[in-house]
Design a protein around this motif. Sequence first.
Motif, PDB file in Angstrom:
ATOM      1  N   GLU A 188      55.455  39.046  57.990  1.00 41.71           N
ATOM      2  CA  GLU A 188      55.612  39.619  59.343  1.00 41.71           C
ATOM      3  C   GLU A 188      54.524  40.273  60.220  1.00 41.71           C
ATOM      4  O   GLU A 188      54.161  39.858  61.356  1.00 41.71           O
ATOM      5  CB  GLU A 188      56.787  40.436  59.312  1.00 41.71           C
ATOM      6  CG  GLU A 188      57.406  41.123  60.585  1.00 41.71           C
ATOM      7  CD  GLU A 188      58.220  42.494  60.363  1.00 41.71           C
ATOM      8  OE1 GLU A 188      57.798  43.368  59.550  1.00 41.71           O
ATOM      9  OE2 GLU A 188      59.142  42.551  61.019  1.00 41.71           O
ATOM     10  N   SER A 219      52.631  38.560  63.319  1.00 42.69           N
ATOM     11  CA  SER A 219      52.531  39.481  64.539  1.00 42.69           C
ATOM     12  C   SER A 219      50.954  39.600  65.292  1.00 42.69           C
ATOM     13  O   SER A 219      50.878  40.175  66.312  1.00 42.69           O
ATOM     14  CB  SER A 219      53.399  40.876  64.316  1.00 42.69           C
ATOM     15  OG  SER A 219      52.529  42.002  64.485  1.00 42.69           O
ATOM     16  N   ASP A 232      49.758  33.439  76.136  1.00 43.67           N
ATOM     17  CA  ASP A 232      50.871  33.417  77.058  1.00 43.67           C
ATOM     18  C   ASP A 232      50.844  32.437  78.320  1.00 43.67           C
ATOM     19  O   ASP A 232      50.057  32.583  79.212  1.00 43.67           O
ATOM     20  CB  ASP A 232      51.019  35.030  77.828  1.00 43.67           C
ATOM     21  CG  ASP A 232      51.886  35.242  78.962  1.00 43.67           C
ATOM     22  OD1 ASP A 232      52.727  34.313  78.942  1.00 43.67           O
ATOM     23  OD2 ASP A 232      51.463  35.952  79.655  1.00 43.67           O
ATOM     24  N   ALA A 276      56.123  37.283  70.949  1.00 39.69           N
ATOM     25  CA  ALA A 276      56.702  38.383  69.963  1.00 39.69           C
ATOM     26  C   ALA A 276      57.067  39.371  70.822  1.00 39.69           C
ATOM     27  O   ALA A 276      56.393  39.977  71.543  1.00 39.69           O
ATOM     28  CB  ALA A 276      55.731  38.590  68.930  1.00 39.69           C
ATOM     29  N   PRO A 277      58.280  40.271  70.326  1.00 39.00           N
ATOM     30  CA  PRO A 277      58.683  41.456  70.866  1.00 39.00           C
ATOM     31  C   PRO A 277      57.544  42.690  70.715  1.00 39.00           C
ATOM     32  O   PRO A 277      57.392  43.339  71.827  1.00 39.00           O
ATOM     33  CB  PRO A 277      59.936  41.591  70.203  1.00 39.00           C
ATOM     34  CG  PRO A 277      59.821  41.016  69.046  1.00 39.00           C
ATOM     35  CD  PRO A 277      59.356  39.683  69.163  1.00 39.00           C
ATOM     36  N   GLU A 278      57.206  42.644  69.734  1.00 40.90           N
ATOM     37  CA  GLU A 278      56.180  43.745  69.495  1.00 40.90           C
ATOM     38  C   GLU A 278      55.074  43.480  68.323  1.00 40.90           C
ATOM     39  O   GLU A 278      55.347  42.700  67.418  1.00 40.90           O
ATOM     40  CB  GLU A 278      56.869  45.239  68.969  1.00 40.90           C
ATOM     41  CG  GLU A 278      57.618  44.874  67.809  1.00 40.90           C
ATOM     42  CD  GLU A 278      58.262  46.236  67.039  1.00 40.90           C
ATOM     43  OE1 GLU A 278      57.502  47.212  67.253  1.00 40.90           O
ATOM     44  OE2 GLU A 278      59.318  46.234  66.472  1.00 40.90           O
ATOM     45  N   ARG A 279      53.803  44.149  68.312  1.00 36.10           N
ATOM     46  CA  ARG A 279      52.752  43.641  67.480  1.00 36.10           C
ATOM     47  C   ARG A 279      52.744  44.675  66.444  1.00 36.10           C
ATOM     48  O   ARG A 279      52.870  45.975  66.763  1.00 36.10           O
ATOM     49  CB  ARG A 279      51.599  43.565  68.217  1.00 36.10           C
ATOM     50  CG  ARG A 279      51.510  42.248  69.117  1.00 36.10           C
ATOM     51  CD  ARG A 279      50.166  41.871  69.666  1.00 36.10           C
ATOM     52  NE  ARG A 279      49.316  43.069  69.809  1.00 36.10           N
ATOM     53  CZ  ARG A 279      48.033  43.482  69.335  1.00 36.10           C
ATOM     54  NH1 ARG A 279      47.723  42.873  68.348  1.00 36.10           N
ATOM     55  NH2 ARG A 279      47.487  44.589  69.523  1.00 36.10           N
ATOM     56  N   ILE A 280      52.667  44.360  65.174  1.00 33.85           N
ATOM     57  CA  ILE A 280      52.474  45.183  63.949  1.00 33.85           C
ATOM     58  C   ILE A 280      50.953  45.354  63.770  1.00 33.85           C
ATOM     59  O   ILE A 280      50.352  44.265  63.250  1.00 33.85           O
ATOM     60  CB  ILE A 280      53.299  44.774  62.777  1.00 33.85           C
ATOM     61  CG1 ILE A 280      54.768  44.543  63.334  1.00 33.85           C
ATOM     62  CG2 ILE A 280      52.984  45.681  61.685  1.00 33.85           C
ATOM     63  CD1 ILE A 280      55.193  43.774  62.289  1.00 33.85           C
ATOM     64  N   ASP A 330      42.680  46.038  69.510  1.00 32.23           N
ATOM     65  CA  ASP A 330      43.212  47.366  69.906  1.00 32.23           C
ATOM     66  C   ASP A 330      42.127  48.425  70.476  1.00 32.23           C
ATOM     67  O   ASP A 330      42.385  49.060  71.288  1.00 32.23           O
ATOM     68  CB  ASP A 330      44.100  47.717  68.554  1.00 32.23           C
ATOM     69  CG  ASP A 330      45.538  47.471  68.986  1.00 32.23           C
ATOM     70  OD1 ASP A 330      45.763  46.808  69.704  1.00 32.23           O
ATOM     71  OD2 ASP A 330      46.132  48.376  68.316  1.00 32.23           O
ATOM     72  N   GLN A 364      45.055  37.642  75.417  1.00 32.07           N
ATOM     73  CA  GLN A 364      45.890  38.874  75.052  1.00 32.07           C
ATOM     74  C   GLN A 364      44.946  39.939  75.722  1.00 32.07           C
ATOM     75  O   GLN A 364      45.374  41.162  76.042  1.00 32.07           O
ATOM     76  CB  GLN A 364      45.534  39.166  73.651  1.00 32.07           C
ATOM     77  CG  GLN A 364      46.511  38.270  72.853  1.00 32.07           C
ATOM     78  CD  GLN A 364      47.209  38.916  71.889  1.00 32.07           C
ATOM     79  OE1 GLN A 364      47.150  39.997  71.433  1.00 32.07           O
ATOM     80  NE2 GLN A 364      48.627  38.619  71.552  1.00 32.07           N
TER      81      GLN A 364
END
Lengths: 339, 214
Positions: free
Chosen positions: A256, A260, A266, A273-277, B57, B82
Amino acid sequence: MTERGEVLLRATDVVKHFPVAAPAWRGARQVVHAVDGVSLEVRRGETLGIVGESGCGKSTLGRCLVRLTDLTSGRVELAGQDITTLSRRRLRPVRRDIQLVFQDPYSSLNPRRRVGDVVAEGMEVAGGRTHRQISARVAELFELVGLSADHVDRYPHEFSGGQRQRVGIARALAVDPQVIVADEPVSALDVSIQAQVLNLFADLQDELSLTYVFIAHDLGVVRHVSDRIAVMYLGEVVEVAEADDLYEAPAHPYTEALLSAAPEIDDGVTELAPERIVLVGDVPNPVSKPTGCPFHPRCPHARARCAVERPLLMAVGPGRLTACHYPLVDAEAPVVGRG
Amino acid sequence: MGIPDPARRIDDYPHQFSGGMRQRAVIAMGLANNPALLIADEPTTALDVTTQAQVLDLLRRLRRDHGSSIILITHDMGVVSQLADRVLVMYAGRAAEEGPRQEVFHHPSHPYTWGLLGSVPRARAPRVRRLPAIPGSPASALAVSSGCAFAPRCRFAHDRCAEQPPLAGAGHLDACWLPRDRRHELRHSLDEAAAAAGDPGQRSVVVPETEEFE
């Protein structure tokens, strides 16, 4: 897609440890647990992808599968024959059936030999062909991989990276193998050339009914080529699943996180993906592996049990296995044996 | 910078750091004087994907907290998608396309950008057997043509391409002679051709006749 048949290549509890030179005052010799108990099956005609980050043992596993390195323990069977302990001489006919394509097209071709001779060598060793038959076959192989038959007398430095990888593929195909283990075959190539070589792999599989074990770190590449995928972490397989199942609903928290983390394009069409981990920390050193689950120090879902008990690869659905005490998919689905 | 136990690690040598930690150390050097502009040349190329996510990040945080501008140089379309606000696509030393990120990724207008995007196998998009690859090899920097540099690899190359196209447009610019109103349809024909028959790099592709553009 390709037809899948019986199990052609089977690895059972494969272990490969490398001793590392430790400073004398530390006493006991240390070992790198490069591959630590991996079991896999590859069916005829399918592509099994092996994905993981650097140091997870995927390349070492690939070398174990083709017996380029000896196993510390465990077993590798090709078409029912145990090839784990065969002598070099007894291994020779086996090599006709299983071949390796290397990552680096710059260092895997001898710079002082003409590429035609490089491709011919396997056939010369295998025997049974006249010189003229071999030359004709080399020319045929060059055409098959998208090179010109006029290129056989050139040296590796006269080719681009993509062309060299085509030579490497022609060399692997020269002995008419059933299985090709490809270790990061496109990762050294420019993206446009990478796409050409991936298309070549697809064409060759269709034309020659090849079975592939495709080792790569790039999640997009692995999904593109694979029917089924094994995810490795610190020398262990943590998940095996059909490619679509794996990408749609990963069962292991490492899978997972890996999915992610992959930066997606895009393009306005693909659903993102809904959210990035974002995982904390780095991959632990394979010399001193964590106790229990190897992923537990970085796992966002880890509980007390994960630090003490190593999870085994267990079925969590049709054709799906995962090594996790608390898998992310429902384990209620009916079990269809080992994948 | 996200390096654990910094007071102790500051005395380490580079070889005692992992790849991700070294990259973070280099970014720390770049940031030491709160620069207004950070130029990051392939900052995540050698890193694993989970480490890359950490470094991306970090770059985002920097832009947010210090208001720094970033020039991010990369071959990775996913990373650009991104992080970037604006995108410049280069080929053989020249600008092929330039515009806001969403414009360039959602409505790419240069055939080279089409090829780049088509060449990347996606982790989330539906699986295709064959990718709409770009034929041929990247142009040599020693012999860039006087016309459009991409023409030798372009399926839509025509007579006009012997002359170098200017980077033109409003907001979203590109250097290509193809008629703008037909771009979408032409790009679509490449995907269809790749799906329809064998290796698009090797075999003939059904695309509109080039004379149509004259």
